[in-house]
Design a protein around this motif. Structure first.
Motif, PDB file in Angstrom:
ATOM      1  N   PHE A  88      -3.844   2.454  29.787  1.00 37.76           N
ATOM      2  CA  PHE A  88      -4.009   1.345  30.655  1.00 37.76           C
ATOM      3  C   PHE A  88      -4.552   1.851  32.059  1.00 37.76           C
ATOM      4  O   PHE A  88      -4.072   2.639  32.907  1.00 37.76           O
ATOM      5  CB  PHE A  88      -2.523   0.878  30.992  1.00 37.76           C
ATOM      6  CG  PHE A  88      -1.708   0.497  29.630  1.00 37.76           C
ATOM      7  CD1 PHE A  88      -1.885  -0.787  29.084  1.00 37.76           C
ATOM      8  CD2 PHE A  88      -0.971   1.443  29.055  1.00 37.76           C
ATOM      9  CE1 PHE A  88      -1.200  -1.109  27.762  1.00 37.76           C
ATOM     10  CE2 PHE A  88      -0.316   1.026  27.827  1.00 37.76           C
ATOM     11  CZ  PHE A  88      -0.406  -0.232  27.020  1.00 37.76           C
ATOM     12  N   GLU A  89      -5.547   0.844  32.460  1.00 36.25           N
ATOM     13  CA  GLU A  89      -5.906   1.012  33.828  1.00 36.25           C
ATOM     14  C   GLU A  89      -5.134   0.663  34.995  1.00 36.25           C
ATOM     15  O   GLU A  89      -4.633  -0.562  34.713  1.00 36.25           O
ATOM     16  CB  GLU A  89      -7.642   0.193  33.741  1.00 36.25           C
ATOM     17  CG  GLU A  89      -8.014   0.677  35.147  1.00 36.25           C
ATOM     18  CD  GLU A  89      -9.257  -0.383  35.221  1.00 36.25           C
ATOM     19  OE1 GLU A  89     -10.384   0.284  35.541  1.00 36.25           O
ATOM     20  OE2 GLU A  89      -9.239  -1.655  34.905  1.00 36.25           O
ATOM     21  N   PHE A  90      -4.820   1.326  35.894  1.00 33.10           N
ATOM     22  CA  PHE A  90      -4.041   0.751  37.121  1.00 33.10           C
ATOM     23  C   PHE A  90      -4.583   1.402  38.337  1.00 33.10           C
ATOM     24  O   PHE A  90      -5.053   2.549  38.579  1.00 33.10           O
ATOM     25  CB  PHE A  90      -2.550   1.505  36.838  1.00 33.10           C
ATOM     26  CG  PHE A  90      -1.588   0.992  37.746  1.00 33.10           C
ATOM     27  CD1 PHE A  90      -1.362  -0.453  37.696  1.00 33.10           C
ATOM     28  CD2 PHE A  90      -1.061   1.815  38.827  1.00 33.10           C
ATOM     29  CE1 PHE A  90      -0.326  -0.772  38.610  1.00 33.10           C
ATOM     30  CE2 PHE A  90      -0.224   1.626  39.559  1.00 33.10           C
ATOM     31  CZ  PHE A  90       0.395   0.118  39.583  1.00 33.10           C
ATOM     32  N   GLU A  91      -4.743   0.592  39.488  1.00 33.47           N
ATOM     33  CA  GLU A  91      -5.221   0.620  40.720  1.00 33.47           C
ATOM     34  C   GLU A  91      -3.972   1.903  41.569  1.00 33.47           C
ATOM     35  O   GLU A  91      -2.875   0.902  41.812  1.00 33.47           O
ATOM     36  CB  GLU A  91      -5.544  -0.350  41.468  1.00 33.47           C
ATOM     37  CG  GLU A  91      -6.257   0.165  42.665  1.00 33.47           C
ATOM     38  CD  GLU A  91      -6.805  -1.108  43.457  1.00 33.47           C
ATOM     39  OE1 GLU A  91      -8.148  -1.241  43.377  1.00 33.47           O
ATOM     40  OE2 GLU A  91      -5.941  -1.871  43.981  1.00 33.47           O
ATOM     41  N   THR A  92      -4.293   3.023  41.944  1.00 34.78           N
ATOM     42  CA  THR A  92      -3.131   3.822  42.357  1.00 34.78           C
ATOM     43  C   THR A  92      -3.512   3.769  43.979  1.00 34.78           C
ATOM     44  O   THR A  92      -2.695   4.254  44.706  1.00 34.78           O
ATOM     45  CB  THR A  92      -3.141   5.443  41.871  1.00 34.78           C
ATOM     46  OG1 THR A  92      -4.654   5.687  42.181  1.00 34.78           O
ATOM     47  CG2 THR A  92      -2.872   5.179  40.561  1.00 34.78           C
ATOM     48  N   ASP A  93      -4.741   3.541  44.382  1.00 25.94           N
ATOM     49  CA  ASP A  93      -5.109   3.575  45.920  1.00 25.94           C
ATOM     50  C   ASP A  93      -5.828   2.297  46.320  1.00 25.94           C
ATOM     51  O   ASP A  93      -7.090   2.303  45.864  1.00 25.94           O
ATOM     52  CB  ASP A  93      -5.927   4.759  46.277  1.00 25.94           C
ATOM     53  CG  ASP A  93      -5.952   4.732  47.735  1.00 25.94           C
ATOM     54  OD1 ASP A  93      -6.007   3.907  48.360  1.00 25.94           O
ATOM     55  OD2 ASP A  93      -6.080   6.250  48.330  1.00 25.94           O
ATOM     56  N   SER A  94      -5.385   1.166  46.728  1.00 24.07           N
ATOM     57  CA  SER A  94      -5.968  -0.095  46.993  1.00 24.07           C
ATOM     58  C   SER A  94      -7.037   0.227  48.158  1.00 24.07           C
ATOM     59  O   SER A  94      -8.127  -0.583  48.115  1.00 24.07           O
ATOM     60  CB  SER A  94      -5.008  -0.997  47.157  1.00 24.07           C
ATOM     61  OG  SER A  94      -4.142  -0.563  48.382  1.00 24.07           O
ATOM     62  N   VAL A  95      -6.606   1.294  48.874  1.00 23.42           N
ATOM     63  CA  VAL A  95      -7.713   1.375  50.411  1.00 23.42           C
ATOM     64  C   VAL A  95      -8.935   2.001  49.882  1.00 23.42           C
ATOM     65  O   VAL A  95     -10.094   1.445  50.085  1.00 23.42           O
ATOM     66  CB  VAL A  95      -6.854   2.210  51.274  1.00 23.42           C
ATOM     67  CG1 VAL A  95      -8.092   2.575  52.486  1.00 23.42           C
ATOM     68  CG2 VAL A  95      -5.855   1.605  51.847  1.00 23.42           C
TER      69      VAL A  95
END
Length: 432
Positions: A230-237
């Protein structure tokens, strides 16, 4: 007139009246259903208002020469260039890139607007039909979510299966090199291995297909074992995304195995190398050479900051990346670089293209690997795993994947399946 004749005449009149009434009704329906088509627009302009001339930048072309060929004098060209320079440097036109001239719809066909496309999505408008002004913009982009499944047949690999089913080979590349590179050996898939994938395709102007944008979720069954991703964003910056399994464990390691896809190693790291051409003198090779055709994309093997992007001696054109206090990598003999010093790059980003600059006997990339300031063989290192998901994000992640996993589990396997969702499920990003 006899009663019988009167009756016949009456029926004839009624029939004529009915036909006339039906004709009026049909005419009314036709008027109601006719809708005037929308005028054809591109780059924000109604094209029918102009004479449109499309071409590509050729060797030796310049902004001034293009306008002069189309009957605009140099005093006006200079004026246009001066007023547009704060928005776009006209010296940056690249050979092979398309441009459009919007000309007056009259006998003189005088250009009124110059539009340059440095990429499929981006364009630069230099408008000089009234006042002179320039700006950059992007074409409307649409992301269409799709679902595909496949079952590996006997004697076939995943790339061949994708081709046979009309699916993008990019799906195979992303699964093999970005998602399951350290989990499944895609060169040793078995008959009956199968997958389900949810992904998005990218379209420009609703019609130009530019390939797979991203993979959202995958279920891959290999040797009867199930592997979720599953793709997941770990650092939005920084916009960093990773792939994790159903238990929130990272599927990737910190480094890709190779900087080019589906290539072969033509020369390994060897401190005791002796070459006949140099009289068998000791000439250590502190890199790993990956042979690939000229123009093949070179990928950053891990996240990091570009410390060098230059050309020097036998290295030719190269890029060097510092990943952390311990590790750095270098990529030699490039045809051209795609990054500059100071850029932050993510694992898998294209940092340049395979070439033959510097000392090289054929097209390849020499991949060099530093650990604590010393060049080492990356294939003999126990490389670190990618960053695990933080405890604070783990709960959020498990909630995030719950509906996606349920949807993935409910997709039925079909040998040639590819489905496109309803209009409500299409993800659209329109940029005016």
């Amino acid at each position: 007139m006899q009663p019988k004749q009167l009756l016949i005449a009456l029926f004839i009149c009624i029939g004529l009246w009915s036909c006339k009434d039906a004709d009026k009704k049909t005419e009314k329906e036709n008027l109601q259903t006719f809708v005037e088509p929308e005028p054809l627009k591109e780059f924000g302009f109604v094209l029918e208002d102009y004479i449109v001339k499309k071409d590509t930048i050729r060797k030796g072309d310049s902004f001034g020469e293009i306008l002069e060929r189309n009957h605009i004098g140099y005093p006006r060209i200079f004026n246009i260039a001066e007023k547009a320079k704060d928005s776009f440097d006209i010296r940056r036109l690249q050979v092979g890139k398309p441009y459009t001239l919007l000309c007056a719809n009259d006998s003189l066909q005088t250009p009124q607007c110059f539009i340059y496309q440095p990429s499929l999505e981006d364009y630069v408008v230099i408008n000089f039909q009234d006042s002179i002004h320039a700006y950059t913009s992007r074409k409307p982009i649409k992301f269409v979510e799709k679902v595909a499944t496949g079952i590996i047949p006997k004697g076939s690999g995943i790339s061949m299966l994708m081709e046979e089913k009309g699916l993008s080979p990019r799906l195979a590349y992303k699964m093999a090199d970005e998602i399951y590179a350290w989990t499944i050996d895609f060169r040793r898939l078995q008959e009956g291995d199968r997958f389900k994938v949810i992904y998005t395709d990218k379209y420009i102007d609703d019609s130009i297909y530019t390939g797979v944008n991203e993979i959202k979720a995958v279920y891959f069954e290999h040797n009867k074992d199930a592997f979720y991703a599953f793709e997941f964003e770990t650092d939005s910056v920084k916009g960093i995304k990773d792939y994790f399994n159903e238990e929130a464990k990272n599927l990737r390691r910190a480094f890709l195995k190779a900087p080019v896809q589906f290539s072969r190693i033509s020369s390994r790291y060897n401190l005791n190398r002796r070459i006949k051409y140099y009289g068998y003198k000791l000439r250590p090779h502190k890199g790993t050479d990956f042979a690939a055709p000229i123009g093949t994309p070179i990928l950053a093997t891990a996240n990091g900051t570009v410390t060098e992007s230059t050309r020097r001696g036998g290295n030719g054109k190269y890029v060097k990346i510092r990943h952390n206090a311990t590790y750095s990598t270098q990529y030699l003999h490039m045809k051209a670089q795609n990054v500059k010093k100071g850029d932050f790059v993510k694992q898998g980003d294209v940092i340049g293209w395979v070439g033959m600059t510097g000392n090289t006997g054929g097209p390849h990339v020499c991949y060099r690997f530093w650990k604590n300031g010393k060049q080492v063989d990356p294939f003999k290192q126990k490389l670190p795993e990618a960053e695990p998901i933080s405890d604070s994000l783990k709960v959020k992640y498990l909630e995030f994947i719950k509906p996606i996993k349920e949807r993935l589990d409910n997709i039925q396997f079909e040998d040639n399946a590819i489905t496109i969702p309803s209009e409500d499920d299409v993800l659209t990003s329109k940029i005016q």
